[in-house]
Design an enzyme around this catalytic site. Structure first.
Site, PDB file in Angstrom:
ATOM      1  N   ASP A 135      33.679  -1.791  54.822  1.00 52.38           N
ATOM      2  CA  ASP A 135      34.057  -2.525  56.025  1.00 52.38           C
ATOM      3  C   ASP A 135      34.957  -1.625  56.869  1.00 52.38           C
ATOM      4  O   ASP A 135      35.841  -0.959  56.331  1.00 52.38           O
ATOM      5  CB  ASP A 135      34.799  -3.807  55.635  1.00 52.38           C
ATOM      6  N   HIS A 180      26.219 -11.346  55.821  1.00 55.14           N
ATOM      7  CA  HIS A 180      26.844 -10.280  55.042  1.00 55.14           C
ATOM      8  C   HIS A 180      27.852 -10.874  54.067  1.00 55.14           C
ATOM      9  O   HIS A 180      28.550 -11.830  54.379  1.00 55.14           O
ATOM     10  CB  HIS A 180      27.507  -9.223  55.932  1.00 55.14           C
ATOM     11  N   LEU A 181      27.876 -10.303  52.879  1.00 62.02           N
ATOM     12  CA  LEU A 181      28.802 -10.705  51.829  1.00 62.02           C
ATOM     13  C   LEU A 181      29.973  -9.737  51.806  1.00 62.02           C
ATOM     14  O   LEU A 181      29.780  -8.521  51.730  1.00 62.02           O
ATOM     15  CB  LEU A 181      28.101 -10.685  50.467  1.00 62.02           C
ATOM     16  N   HIS A 182      31.182 -10.278  51.861  1.00 65.26           N
ATOM     17  CA  HIS A 182      32.388  -9.466  51.725  1.00 65.26           C
ATOM     18  C   HIS A 182      32.722  -9.322  50.246  1.00 65.26           C
ATOM     19  O   HIS A 182      32.675 -10.301  49.499  1.00 65.26           O
ATOM     20  CB  HIS A 182      33.575 -10.128  52.440  1.00 65.26           C
TER      21      HIS A 182
END
Length: 138
Positions: free
Chosen positions: A33, A99-101
């Protein structure tokens, strides 16, 4: 299917040369990120353009499970109690591409990061929440 205006579609298709991938397979990519919430902060992104969690159906349960598996692999050397996994829940999303954090350690998160990535809040939901919700839609 991709969206030409979507930055995550550009990254997943290799059209964004600035972003270095940390994982790639036929369906997914992962990268750091650009505004990390802690020391480690990855995004796991499907190559298929899906706007957000709200467009998913019961057919997407395996997609969510696979995203979490990839995320767990990325932080396999980290105490799993110190990892936060989650999706932003619309309308609180900046980039309209699912989206997966994957954030670790939780104890290293700033006050603002703890607020933004607050687990199972109105604006940030866990993969388990999504799986349960989508399973009910089958």
């Amino acid at each position: 299917m991709s969206n030409d205006d979507c930055i995550f579609c550009k990254i997943s298709s290799g059209r964004d040369e600035k972003t270095q991938l940390v994982y790639e397979d036929e369906q997914f990519v992962s990268f750091k990120d650009h505004k990390p919430g802690s020391d480690t902060h990855y995004l796991v992104v499907p190559k298929e353009h899906l706007d957000s969690c709200k467009v998913l159906t019961g057919e997407h349960v395996d997609l969510i499970k696979r995203m979490k598996e990839i995320g767990k692999e990325l932080v396999k050397d980290v105490d799993q109690n110190q990892v936060r996994f989650g999706f932003h829940w619309p309308p609180i999303i900046l980039i309209k591409h699912l989206h997966l954090h994957v954030i670790a350690p939780v104890t290293g998160m700033s006050f603002m990061s703890r607020l933004i990535f607050r687990e199972n809040s109105w604006w940030f939901v866990s993969p388990e929440y999504m799986i349960e919700r989508l399973t009910k839609l089958k």
